[in-house]
Design an enzyme around this catalytic site. Structure first.
Site, PDB file in Angstrom:
ATOM      1  N   CYS A   2       0.855  -1.178   0.000  1.00 38.47           N
ATOM      2  CA  CYS A   2       0.000   0.000   0.000  1.00 38.47           C
ATOM      3  C   CYS A   2       0.894   1.233   0.000  1.00 38.47           C
ATOM      4  O   CYS A   2       2.117   1.122   0.101  1.00 38.47           O
ATOM      5  CB  CYS A   2      -0.914   0.031   1.232  1.00 38.47           C
ATOM      6  SG  CYS A   2      -2.096  -1.340   1.314  1.00 38.47           S
ATOM      7  N   GLY A  28      -1.112   0.845  -4.929  1.00 38.85           N
ATOM      8  CA  GLY A  28      -2.435   0.317  -4.606  1.00 38.85           C
ATOM      9  C   GLY A  28      -3.504   0.975  -5.436  1.00 38.85           C
ATOM     10  O   GLY A  28      -3.576   2.203  -5.490  1.00 38.85           O
ATOM     11  N   ASN A 101       0.974   0.326   5.797  1.00 39.25           N
ATOM     12  CA  ASN A 101       1.505  -0.472   4.692  1.00 39.25           C
ATOM     13  C   ASN A 101       2.247  -1.654   5.289  1.00 39.25           C
ATOM     14  O   ASN A 101       3.170  -1.477   6.086  1.00 39.25           O
ATOM     15  CB  ASN A 101       2.456   0.379   3.835  1.00 39.25           C
ATOM     16  CG  ASN A 101       3.119  -0.433   2.735  1.00 39.25           C
ATOM     17  OD1 ASN A 101       2.546  -1.392   2.227  1.00 39.25           O
ATOM     18  ND2 ASN A 101       4.326  -0.040   2.358  1.00 39.25           N
ATOM     19  N   GLY A 102       1.868  -2.864   4.891  1.00 38.80           N
ATOM     20  CA  GLY A 102       2.510  -4.056   5.428  1.00 38.80           C
ATOM     21  C   GLY A 102       1.488  -5.104   5.793  1.00 38.80           C
ATOM     22  O   GLY A 102       0.344  -5.084   5.325  1.00 38.80           O
ATOM     23  N   TYR A 257      10.117  -4.525  -8.295  1.00 38.02           N
ATOM     24  CA  TYR A 257       8.817  -4.258  -8.906  1.00 38.02           C
ATOM     25  C   TYR A 257       8.032  -3.133  -8.254  1.00 38.02           C
ATOM     26  O   TYR A 257       7.475  -2.281  -8.938  1.00 38.02           O
ATOM     27  CB  TYR A 257       7.973  -5.538  -8.875  1.00 38.02           C
ATOM     28  CG  TYR A 257       6.557  -5.363  -9.382  1.00 38.02           C
ATOM     29  CD1 TYR A 257       6.276  -5.426 -10.748  1.00 38.02           C
ATOM     30  CD2 TYR A 257       5.498  -5.140  -8.503  1.00 38.02           C
ATOM     31  CE1 TYR A 257       4.979  -5.263 -11.217  1.00 38.02           C
ATOM     32  CE2 TYR A 257       4.202  -4.983  -8.968  1.00 38.02           C
ATOM     33  CZ  TYR A 257       3.936  -5.037 -10.323  1.00 38.02           C
ATOM     34  OH  TYR A 257       2.674  -4.873 -10.783  1.00 38.02           O
ATOM     35  N   THR A 303       8.100  -1.636 -15.715  1.00 39.40           N
ATOM     36  CA  THR A 303       9.112  -1.769 -14.679  1.00 39.40           C
ATOM     37  C   THR A 303      10.417  -2.359 -15.184  1.00 39.40           C
ATOM     38  O   THR A 303      11.490  -1.992 -14.711  1.00 39.40           O
ATOM     39  CB  THR A 303       8.564  -2.642 -13.524  1.00 39.40           C
ATOM     40  OG1 THR A 303       7.207  -2.281 -13.261  1.00 39.40           O
ATOM     41  CG2 THR A 303       9.387  -2.445 -12.266  1.00 39.40           C
ATOM     42  N   ASP A 365      11.244  -9.299 -18.219  1.00 40.94           N
ATOM     43  CA  ASP A 365      10.254  -8.857 -17.238  1.00 40.94           C
ATOM     44  C   ASP A 365      10.938  -8.675 -15.902  1.00 40.94           C
ATOM     45  O   ASP A 365      12.030  -9.207 -15.661  1.00 40.94           O
ATOM     46  CB  ASP A 365       9.110  -9.865 -17.123  1.00 40.94           C
ATOM     47  CG  ASP A 365       7.778  -9.195 -16.785  1.00 40.94           C
ATOM     48  OD1 ASP A 365       7.799  -8.026 -16.359  1.00 40.94           O
ATOM     49  OD2 ASP A 365       6.735  -9.842 -16.946  1.00 40.94           O
ATOM     50  N   ASP A 366      10.284  -7.917 -15.013  1.00 39.29           N
ATOM     51  CA  ASP A 366      10.875  -7.691 -13.696  1.00 39.29           C
ATOM     52  C   ASP A 366      10.846  -8.955 -12.854  1.00 39.29           C
ATOM     53  O   ASP A 366      11.761  -9.233 -12.082  1.00 39.29           O
ATOM     54  CB  ASP A 366      10.160  -6.542 -12.969  1.00 39.29           C
ATOM     55  CG  ASP A 366       8.654  -6.687 -13.026  1.00 39.29           C
ATOM     56  OD1 ASP A 366       8.125  -7.597 -12.385  1.00 39.29           O
ATOM     57  OD2 ASP A 366       8.005  -5.878 -13.725  1.00 39.29           O
TER      58      ASP A 366
END
Length: 504
Positions: A2, A28, A101-102, A257, A303, A365-366
């Site tokens: 987030c 997010g 966030n977490g 990412y 990314t 790709d990442d």
């Protein structure tokens, strides 16, 4: 994953918080919210949707005050109901709002404690609401009639003792100020900066430094693992380390990412780290595949573009843009539900056949998580005329669930779980798959900040830095957060709405 933001200013903060959330939108896309404080009154607006859709002029006009916090949500726990949009708010004590966030790893034990001992009720399935109530309870035990910075730091110290897992949080306490704190491992990012105006000094706390840059704040530094940063309403900064045994272990996937390339995360320039990832990946290809027949390297927007550019340079191979991205489709990885992810890939990326025809193509790709996107992109490349299609990942194989706030919950949904690279190649439908080595990825990031001695690499190696993640916990998490469970939760939510309407 987030995004959080908090601000104490000399003037209205609503517009700055809104603009800050727009540059954190990549963290997010499910929901967004802002709460502000103005002379004893709080104003809160939150709902499901992108920032630009949640906030209208009428909402912004009501978000008055010189202090506030905001949040953009990507659901890893709970359901996708608007009831779980953040910030969360409790009236007692003082009136406290929190954005997080977490992911906490001892939510069930905390929920029981809150009900049995703290006499607090949790209204949602969100661990963020649990974190808020733990903090609120600890603050309520302080003996002073008027809170001091020491009271806040003591409450955060108690939160560290009770709450396990990953949490970078910003809290707003009515009439006092903004408090930001980070778990003792510093798994999720959090930084703060200052801006000098004619009226005085202003402070901003955010998940990534890009929010500070965009709003004209100078990055002061990251919030240290286990540290609390308190900015009172007069704009005075107070800091304190509140954990005795902090071990800095930032999430490695942030650099692969999650974070924007123009951010500085824990002292590491994300763009530079991704350039080094490309260099390390090129070295592996030269070592393990010296006679490669790659004609062109094509990044998967957006990314991986930095990694692909440096990889091509190091190998002396042409790099071309082969996919055009629809900017109005969200990030596929953070879309809830496998059906939505599958549907969105072809909506999001359209190939340029001229770049594929009669060429041996290396797609970069990442990372490869579920493999859904990779399968479809390999197929698109073949349909566009590629002779051979190879796939390179800037990250190692994702083999284990992430329990610290990234939606990698069910092992059976990860394409690399219980598969070797040859098996993964067959499932994806590529001619060859090349993964970054974990040691190379860690070295690429650590070169930006040698002070970082350890990373949370749990989704790659299964080593959970908090030390409290058991097999039983992982099995329960897998059951609760699999795509099938999420689909069931969405169905149950829809059923409840229908039932209510029928009774009405």
């Amino acid at each position: 994953m987030c995004g959080v933001i908090g601000m104490v200013a000399r003037g209205p903060v609503n517009q700055d918080l809104y603009e800050g959330l727009t540059v954190l939108q990549h963290r997010g896309q499910d929901a967004a919210g802002i709460i502000t404080y103005d002379q004893g009154q709080v104003s809160l607006r939150k709902s499901n949707g992108l920032v630009r859709d949640v906030f209208r002029t009428r909402h912004m006009m009501r978000l008055t005050g010189n202090m506030g916090i905001g949040h953009v949500r990507y659901p890893t726990a709970g359901c996708e109901s608007s009831a779980e949009a953040q910030p969360f708010y409790v009236n007692s004590p003082y009136g406290i709002a929190l954005a997080h966030n977490g992911n906490l790893t001892n939510t069930e034990a905390l929920k029981e404690e809150l009900f049995a001992s703290d006499r607090r009720h949790i209204n949602t399935n969100s661990d963020s609401e649990i974190l808020l109530n733990v903090f609120a309870h600890e603050l309520s035990t302080r003996p002073n009639q008027r809170l001091t910075p020491e009271d806040f730091f003591t409450a955060v110290r108690a939160v560290h003792q009770r709450c396990h897992g990953a949490y970078s949080a910003v809290a707003m306490v009515n009439g006092y100020g903004i408090l930001a704190f980070r778990d003792p491992f510093g798994i999720r990012p959090l930084c703060f900066g200052e801006r000098i105006t004619d009226e005085g000094r202003e402070y901003l706390v955010a998940s990534e430094s890009v929010a500070l840059d965009m709003l004209g704040f100078k990055l002061v530094r990251e919030v240290a693992p286990g540290e609390a940063v308190y900015i009172d309403m007069d704009g005075v900064l107070h800091t304190r380390h509140c954990a005795d045994q902090a071990v800095h272990s930032p999430c490695l996937f942030e650099y692969v990412y999650l974070s924007r390339p123009d951010s500085i995360v824990d002292g590491v320039a994300v763009h530079k780290a991704r350039l080094r990832m490309g260099e390390r990946l090129a070295a592996k290809i030269r070592r393990d595949w010296p006679d490669h027949d790659i004609d062109v390297i094509i990044p998967i927007p957006d990314t991986s573009r930095t990694v692909a550019m440096q990889l091509a340079y190091q190998l002396g191979v042409e790099s071309r843009e082969g996919f055009i991205k629809n900017r109005y489709v969200g990030r596929t990885f953070i879309m809830p539900g496998q059906a939505a992810r599958k549907k969105s890939v072809r909506q999001k990326l359209n190939p340029i056949p001229l770049e594929f025809e009669d060429k041996n193509v290396l797609l970069v790709d990442d990372s490869v998580v579920r493999g859904t996107t990779s399968q479809q992109l390999v197929q698109l490349a073949r349909e566009s005329g590629a002779r051979k299609v190879y796939l390179a990942s800037a990250a190692p194989p994702v083999r284990h669930p992430n329990v610290y706030g990234i939606d990698m919950p069910a092992p059976e949904e990860l394409i690399a779980h219980n598969r070797d690279e040859e098996q993964i190649t067959r499932v994806i439908g590529a001619d060859r798959v090349i993964y970054q080595e974990l040691a190379d990825l860690e070295a690429a990031v650590a070169a930006g900040n040698p002070a970082i001695q350890r990373f949370d690499s749990s989704c790659f190696d299964g080593d959970y830095v908090t030390g409290d993640v058991s097999h039983e916990y992982l099995r329960g998490l897998s059951r609760a957060r699999s795509d099938a469970a999420k689909e069931q939760a969405r169905g149950d939510e829809d059923l409840e709405i229908v039932d209510v309407h029928n009774h009405a």
